[in-house]
Scaffold this active site. Sequence first.
Site, PDB file in Angstrom:
ATOM      1  CD  GLU A  71      10.407  12.129  11.595  1.00  0.00           C
ATOM      2  OE1 GLU A  71       9.311  11.563  11.769  1.00  0.00           O
ATOM      3  OE2 GLU A  71      11.373  11.581  11.043  1.00  0.00           O
ATOM      4  CD  GLU A 119      12.824   3.948   8.385  1.00  0.00           C
ATOM      5  OE1 GLU A 119      12.688   4.848   9.260  1.00  0.00           O
ATOM      6  OE2 GLU A 119      12.848   4.177   7.186  1.00  0.00           O
ATOM      7  CE  LYS A 162      -1.918   2.801   2.694  1.00  0.00           C
ATOM      8  NZ  LYS A 162      -1.831   4.066   1.925  1.00  0.00           N
ATOM      9  CB  CYS A 173      12.962   8.666   8.481  1.00  0.00           C
ATOM     10  SG  CYS A 173      13.666   7.578   7.247  1.00  0.00           S
TER      11      CYS A 173
END
Length: 488
Positions: free
Chosen positions: A398, A267, A193, A301
Amino acid sequence: MTETNISNKGSYWGYAPAPESADHFKLKEQYGLFIGGKFVPAGSGKRFATINPANEKALAQIADAGEKDVDRAVKAARTAYEKVWRKMSGRERGKYLYRIARIIQERARELAVVESMDGGKPIRESRDVDIPLAAAHFFYHAGWADKLGYAFPGKTASPIGVAGQIIPWNFPLLMVAWKVAPALACGNTVVLKPAETTPLTALLFGEICQEAGLPDGVFNCITGAGSTGAALVKHPGLDKVAFTGSTDVGKAIQKSLAGRSTKLTLELGGKAANIIFEDAAIDQAVEGIINGIFFNQGHVCCAGSRLLVQESVEQEVVEKLKARMEHLIVGDPLDKNTDIGAINSKAQCERIRDYLKVGQDEGAELFQTKCPVPEKGYWVRPSFFTKVAQSHRIVQEEIFGPVLAIQSFRTLDEALEKANNTPYGLSGGVWTDKGAKIFKVTRGIKAGVIWANTFNKFDPSSPFGGYKESGYGREGGRHGLRPYVELS
Ligand code: NAI
Ligand code: MG
């Protein structure tokens, strides 16, 4: 050479527009789900638009998969697994992966342009980084398909079954390759997906599988938003789930799989520190900082989103960084001179702008460049914060945008303590002339990948993954095969 004559806003001259053409291919008006080797509409007939974030125009209509479509895709993957793929020799499987890798190379120009249109990243990156690396991942894993016995000496490696894989929007085709190549090489089949804002290259990958003659159902692609992803994770027919994305969704997936034997790798995010010592080659380090945080609009990331600079060179580094940032060109992702493209979506743009406000409310000082940005589309100028404290949200959380938080340190131990003081542990960077310092830092930072005197370099043979809230499991290299095999 004066400062202005190499800048995009310069009083002498700027670069003339140099857009990559998009007339060498034609996107379809609508794309179905890729199930059992064919493109099919969603059972509900529902669709959504994927847009170009640089001009807010719809590129194509995409099928919105519901639970029944997810079920169809998982069943197609199961049938392909039982009847064809698990029984095939590694040597034969490898041939398909080589074919896929070569077709990615053949269609590289088209894939790069579509990637930049659908996701907003500069063509220089999609052309020189994303697409070549995606092909490299298939070449690399094609090589492993018939050599799994060498990857795990003394053991027999067998496939685990059907993998459900959910990927984000920051490296759309590259994430397809990271997820699909090891799964297929090891004999598993896949239901993938892609992210709802960047489904196009994953769908073109479906066409590539058709061109490669990959047996029907070995790779399936279902499109939709978070609810489609959640339905996939819930499906009892999966033996393995692999996810890359936000920490919140990663945790939700972990909960949803609790009590089931389905294997999981995650992850998630990062908040990497780039550590600059006073003995570093400062000009190179400044380039490294730029690459670390502004590469792909900071939608990375493992981005170097925190700068830790030794106090004695702080002023010099900040001044040089400012000067260099003023030359960065923000704008049309298809232009070959663009350094920073469009922010991937309206939602992400708002999230980044919120953080710019949060940082200032917390008392940090914001610097933004003065470059022009287009009127339509989603943009954030390259930015950094100084006068930040370790407890500030802009240091801990983040941001996933072109926003750097700058702190200073006096000693190596202080640098390590600050570097490790976040919930994440995905990556890090160190800049110094001294090998001994490199070894101390790489041993002292708790992160999966640490670059020395460089940043954001990737290779299919090098494992990637994190500690703490950055997730678990590795992708790439021999380590990346492990989540896709059963050993006996
Ligand atoms: P997200 O985690 O919602 O999206 C990633 C993928 O997960 C997409 O395909 C999405 O459709 C799917 N998804 C969403 N909800 C799901 C659910 N409940 N179950 C299964 N799949 C689901 O990330 P989002 O909202 O696009 O970005 C938010 C933040 O996440 C970013 O600001 C960034 O900090 C972080 N992020 C980190 C990434 C990484 O590479 N580690 C990639 C994307 C986002
Ligand atoms: Mg899009």
